[in-house]
Design a protein around this motif. Structure first.
Motif: not given
Ligand code: UT7
Length: 326
Positions: A95-108
């Protein structure tokens, strides 16, 4: 006090509709049985080339637009799902890649049907601690790919889709008031996916033996769900000094109309104050509450100051509630 406030919601479901009448042609069942036992009339099914992230991304983009927040402002993306695109990496990273949320950390986060409440609670804690200012919390599933389409006890209950919210740190009394979560691993075997995993890897034999599908002891799950959802909703109200009469809208996990009715009756919250859309989507697991929340928001059913009670239950077992001042 800093609270996590929902400033935007979004949802996305597949276009393909599978009705009970379609199912009648596929297996030994009837619209009458399904509607009477579950309240479900139709569900959405992902098409080839559509994945959990497809709907998660679409829901996230709508939530960001509704909040007026740019993707690069997002510090954290949490996706509650039991049907990720891949075992790893996290669907949140896709999701991060697709929406270009470049400053986020991400997990499921894996909490089955309680995934959205668990994810909301986690993001809320990051916001309250000051580590995160803006978060995307998503519940997304493509359950149609893990059900056994020859098992009429389970396959017709589930559907695909995603819902998302933008949470922002704000001073004041609005936002997430509290969240409450419980688990009981003693019951993990009454609702789980048999594989593929480290116990049942993706061998030809395990696939041939049908050890790759969701399995459920429906009756047991039903009884435990009614009790646990009732208790954890009550816990949320008591923790904040409210009674069921204070609740403007109750949004329970959309698994079964009879579960929703029983929990509502136990709490004394019925009729218009209970949001239901399971007739159109079936049980979308972690996506069910955020899809419902988005539909309620877009239908103008949420006014500033309203008190919302969210309540979920799922495999694990896991269950949880959240009380929100809109
Ligand atoms: O998100 C949390 C996860 N899951 C849930 O919340 C689900 C919780 N459980 C339920 O919703 C319900 O237990 C079900 C909807 C799954 C089943 O309803 P039930 O009232 O508990 O039915 P049952 O399993 O006791 O089955 C009753 C009968 C059985 O026939 P016999 O043995 O009484 O002759 C089943 O074989 O209904 C039969 N049956 C069906 N008949 C037509 C089961 N599935 C079907 C079907 N169509 N699809």
């Amino acid at each position: 006090m800093i609270r996590a406030r929902i400033t935007g919601t979004g949802s996305a479901v597949p276009e393909k509709v599978l009705t009970n009448f379609d199912l009648e042609k596929m297996m030994d069942t009837s619209d009458e049985w399904i509607v009477t036992r579950t309240g479900i009339r139709e569900r959405r099914i992902a098409a080839e080339g559509e994945y959990t992230s497809t709907f998660a991304v679409a829901a996230a983009e709508k939530a960001l637009a509704a909040a007026g927040v740019k993707a690069e402002e997002i510090d954290l993306i949490v996706v509650g799902t039991l049907t990720p695109d891949f075992p790893f990496p996290a669907t949140a990273c896709i999701v991060q890649q697709a929406i270009k949320a470049t400053n986020a950390f991400c997990f499921d986060l894996s909490a089955a049907c309680s995934g959205f409440i668990y994810a909301l609670s986690t993001a809320d804690k990051f916001i309250r601690s000051g580590q995160v200012k803006k978060a995307l919390v998503i519940g997304a599933e493509v359950l149609s790919r893990i059900v056994d389409w020859s098992d009429r006890n389970t396959c017709l209950l589930f559907g695909d889709g995603a819902g998302a919210v933008v949470l922002e740190a704000q001073e004041g009394d609005h936002g997430v008031l509290s969240t409450h979560m419980h688990s009981d691993g003693n019951y993990w075997e009454i609702l789980y996916q048999k594989g593929p995993g480290s116990r049942k890897p993706a061998t030809h034999q395990n696939v041939d033996d049908k050890l790759v599908y969701l399995t459920m002891q429906g009756n047991e799950v039903f009884k435990l769900a009614v009790r646990a959802m009732g208790e954890v909703a009550q816990e949320a109200l008591e923790a904040n000094g409210f009674t069921p009469d204070d609740v403007t809208l109750f949004i329970p996990h959309q698994a079964n109309q009879r579960i929703v009715d029983s929990v509502g009756k136990r709490l004394g919250i019925t009729g218009e104050r209970v949001f239901v859309n399971l007739d159109r989507y079936g049980n979308t697991s972690a996506a069910s509450i955020p899809i419902a929340l988005d539909e309620a928001a877009r239908a103008g059913r949420l006014k500033e100051g309203d008190l919302l009670l969210l309540d979920a239950f799922g495999g694990g077992l896991t269950w949880g509630s959240a009380l929100i001042r809109w």
